[in-house]
Design an enzyme around this catalytic site. Sequence first.
Site, PDB file in Angstrom:
ATOM      1  N   ASP A 266     -10.655  -6.625 -15.348  1.00 14.07           N
ATOM      2  CA  ASP A 266      -9.636  -5.580 -15.489  1.00 14.07           C
ATOM      3  C   ASP A 266      -8.938  -5.625 -16.845  1.00 14.07           C
ATOM      4  O   ASP A 266      -9.099  -6.580 -17.609  1.00 14.07           O
ATOM      5  CB  ASP A 266      -8.594  -5.710 -14.356  1.00 14.07           C
TER       6      ASP A 266
ATOM      7  N   GLU B 221      -5.124  -3.926  -5.254  1.00  6.23           N
ATOM      8  CA  GLU B 221      -3.907  -4.243  -4.521  1.00  6.23           C
ATOM      9  C   GLU B 221      -4.079  -3.909  -3.035  1.00  6.23           C
ATOM     10  O   GLU B 221      -4.952  -3.102  -2.676  1.00  6.23           O
ATOM     11  CB  GLU B 221      -2.742  -3.427  -5.097  1.00  6.23           C
TER      12      GLU B 221
ATOM     13  N   ASN C 244      -0.461 -11.590  -3.039  1.00 10.33           N
ATOM     14  CA  ASN C 244      -0.612 -10.507  -2.056  1.00 10.33           C
ATOM     15  C   ASN C 244      -2.078 -10.280  -1.679  1.00 10.33           C
ATOM     16  O   ASN C 244      -2.400  -9.327  -0.979  1.00 10.33           O
ATOM     17  CB  ASN C 244       0.024  -9.208  -2.584  1.00 10.33           C
TER      18      ASN C 244
ATOM     19  N   HIS D 104      -4.592  -9.730  -3.841  1.00 10.96           N
ATOM     20  CA  HIS D 104      -5.414  -8.889  -4.722  1.00 10.96           C
ATOM     21  C   HIS D 104      -6.465  -9.722  -5.444  1.00 10.96           C
ATOM     22  O   HIS D 104      -6.258 -10.895  -5.743  1.00 10.96           O
ATOM     23  CB  HIS D 104      -4.559  -8.050  -5.691  1.00 10.96           C
TER      24      HIS D 104
END
Length: 246
Positions: A67, A143, A136, A138
């Site tokens: 990313d 996400e 979380n 990801h």
Amino acid sequence: MKIIKAKDYNDMSKKAAGIFFSQITLKQDSVIGLATGSTPIGTYKKLIEMYNANDLDFSEVKTVNLDEYVGLSGESDQSYRYFMNSNLFNHINIDKANTHVPNGLASDKELESENYEKLIKSLGGIDMQLLGIGTNGHIGFNEPNDCFDKYTHEVNLTESTIKANTRFFASEADVPKTAISMGIKTIMGAKKIVLIANGSAKADIIYDSCFGPITPNVPASALQLHPDVTVIVDEEAYATIAAKLK
Ligand code: PGA
């Protein structure tokens, strides 16, 4: 899914680097998927040590990163391109032309995403993908969501990710709000996946990802469906698994 318990961060990094060492030794022109963040820095240091010891040759290796932040150029020291150059590429004999990171400055994000998918395909797919994990769940910047994000796409970062990444910026306001990220399907297309995590903050999410329900609310839980995933965690990140196995 194989889960390997490492003693500490150093041991986790050593074990992960060892797996990439084997991959590149067995296939010198491997296509390696790379990750950014604090977690992989130790792994990259070990790979650099192996290169300096003349044990590893990156001249034919190709890389694709997960990313990049939207709006940052590769020269910006917060960009993931800059991170990769300074933490790995500048220290090994890789041809920079063979290293790929999404272009955060692309005006057409959709086209950039499509082209990134085409690029991965043209390289013959990813032989081995390195992953960190967010608290979380990801992976890349996929996400928690109502459905699994499929291919490379522009992502809105969640509040918790923006907060977590503020440590790399002057202030929270400076953290980009979107990124271009490989999708879950892109990641799942890798032939082999190595996920690394350390520290107590990752303990619950590692448990949920490896043993919880497979749900887009925990993006990393998709990895349970992949045939070749190795998870390397230090003792602290393993804590919830250890407690539940008692
Ligand atoms: P970290 O980030 O390695 O800095 O903890 C991991 C991630 O968010 O994927």
